[in-house]
Design an enzyme around this catalytic site. Structure first.
Site, short mmCIF file in Angstrom:
data_model
loop_
_atom_site.label_atom_id
_atom_site.label_comp_id
_atom_site.label_asym_id
_atom_site.label_seq_id
_atom_site.Cartn_x
_atom_site.Cartn_y
_atom_site.Cartn_z
N ASP A 1 -8.01 -3.80 0.38
CA ASP A 1 -9.43 -3.74 -0.01
C ASP A 1 -9.76 -5.10 -0.59
O ASP A 1 -10.11 -5.23 -1.74
CB ASP A 1 -9.72 -2.61 -1.00
CG ASP A 1 -8.90 -2.70 -2.28
OD1 ASP A 1 -7.85 -3.38 -2.28
OD2 ASP A 1 -9.31 -2.10 -3.30
N ASP A 46 -5.41 -8.88 -3.53
CA ASP A 46 -5.07 -8.64 -2.11
C ASP A 46 -4.97 -9.97 -1.38
O ASP A 46 -4.07 -10.16 -0.54
CB ASP A 46 -6.15 -7.79 -1.43
CG ASP A 46 -6.39 -6.46 -2.10
OD1 ASP A 46 -5.86 -5.45 -1.61
OD2 ASP A 46 -7.10 -6.44 -3.12
N ASP A 51 -1.16 -6.56 -6.66
CA ASP A 51 -0.86 -6.23 -5.26
C ASP A 51 0.31 -7.03 -4.72
O ASP A 51 0.98 -6.59 -3.77
CB ASP A 51 -2.10 -6.50 -4.39
CG ASP A 51 -3.23 -5.52 -4.68
OD1 ASP A 51 -2.96 -4.46 -5.27
OD2 ASP A 51 -4.38 -5.84 -4.32
#
Length: 318
Positions: free
Chosen positions: A10, A15, A250
């Site tokens: 996302d 990310d 992440d």
């Protein structure tokens, strides 16, 4: 040995950091990147993923549009933390257009890519788990064909960063998280919120990391500026485990998927997700007493080789 990855994102700043790390490792092949609602609305996620691939000169990697909302149709985003666009609201007049997105949807692409490479793919999930839950509904055998599943999400000590007891990715779609933890019987590795905080890095390292004289480092410095300021506010300091510094959440899950030696300690325990609690909806539950009688147990990450992790981060921006 060449490692095959599919990454479900996302794309906010962390990310982006994870994608850039995956792209920096020579023996890793990214079969595709699937996009989900989460840090920012889905269209932004798609744009952001393409922006990251462009700065890394890897627009050859296929990107797929996935679910725009949770299984129950609810959605909320982290615009105050990552910026409204997910990448720090940093202007990018030369951003790639959405015409570069694949026509195939993310859920179908997930099933196809894994079926084409049975037993060979590590799936890294750094977003709400909606796409994965839909994939297992489309193909119930899908999880058995994965080499491994690496999740950034959930929490182990009832400490929330979005609700009182909930971590963002699981709270954004609790039903999807429940389905994935119940249905995916492949080796499953979870980088929880508390794990990320307890294995954070000094801010002095972050400054050195961003100071590298490369286009990638300059890009990361631009998109990370907003988030770095937000982390220093009193509100977000309360969310962090005491003593936490630079916490690229992440990236831990991604790094573990590409380096089998990185995680130095885990707990193996059955897990599920609370769906009904007034304060605990979306909280990950660890069945330490084995009352749930679940055969499948996840590997809950506890400690990481931080020197190796720092080396991988440095390489990601070279």
């Amino acid at each position: 040995m060449n490692k095959k990855l599919v990454i479900d994102v996302d794309t906010g700043v962390d990310d982006a950091q994870a994608i850039m790390m995956a792209l920096s490792v020579p023996n890793v092949t990214i079969l595709g990147i699937t996009c989900s609602h989460g840090n920012t609305p889905l269209e932004n996620v798609c744009k952001n993923t393409l922006r990251v691939l462009k700065v890394c000169n890897r627009l050859d990697i296929p990107v797929y549009r996935g679910c725009a909302k949770s299984l129950l149709g609810r959605s909320f985003h982290a615009g105050d933390f990552h910026g409204k666009d997910g990448l720090g609201d940093a202007p990018d007049p030369d951003a790639p257009g959405l015409e570069l997105m694949q026509k195939e949807g993310a859920v179908n692409a997930l099933v196809r890519m894994i079926n084409e490479n049975p037993g060979e793919v590590n799936l890294v999930a750094t977003a709400p788990l909606t796409n994965l839950a839909m994939a297992v509904k489309l193909d119930p055998c899908f999880p058995t064909k994965l080499k491994g599943l690496y999740i950034m999400g959930g929490n182990t000590d009832s400490r929330g960063n979005t609700t009182v007891c909930g971590e963002f990715n699981f709270v954004a779609d609790p039903e999807a998280a429940y389905i994935v933890l119940d249905s995916f019987t492949c080796p499953t590795y979870i980088a929880s919120w508390e794990f990320s905080c307890k294995n954070s890095l000094p801010w002095s390292f972050c400054e050195t990391w961003l100071a590298q004289d490369t286009d990638k480092a300059r890009f990361m410095a631009r998109i990370f500026s907003h988030t770095m300021k937000m982390i220093q506010t009193e509100r977000y300091q309360k969310e962090l485990v005491a003593g936490a510094g630079f916490t690229p959440c992440d990236v831990y899950a991604l790094a573990a998927a590409i380096d089998d030696t990185l995680i130095t300690a885990t707990d193996q325990v059955a897990v599920t997700v609370e769906l009904e609690g007034t304060y605990t909806r979306g909280m990950m539950v660890l069945d330490l007493l084995e009352l749930l009688k679940k055969k499948h147990k996840a590997f809950i990450m506890k400690t990481v080789n931080l020197e190796r992790f720092k080396e991988m981060l440095m390489n990601s921006l070279k």
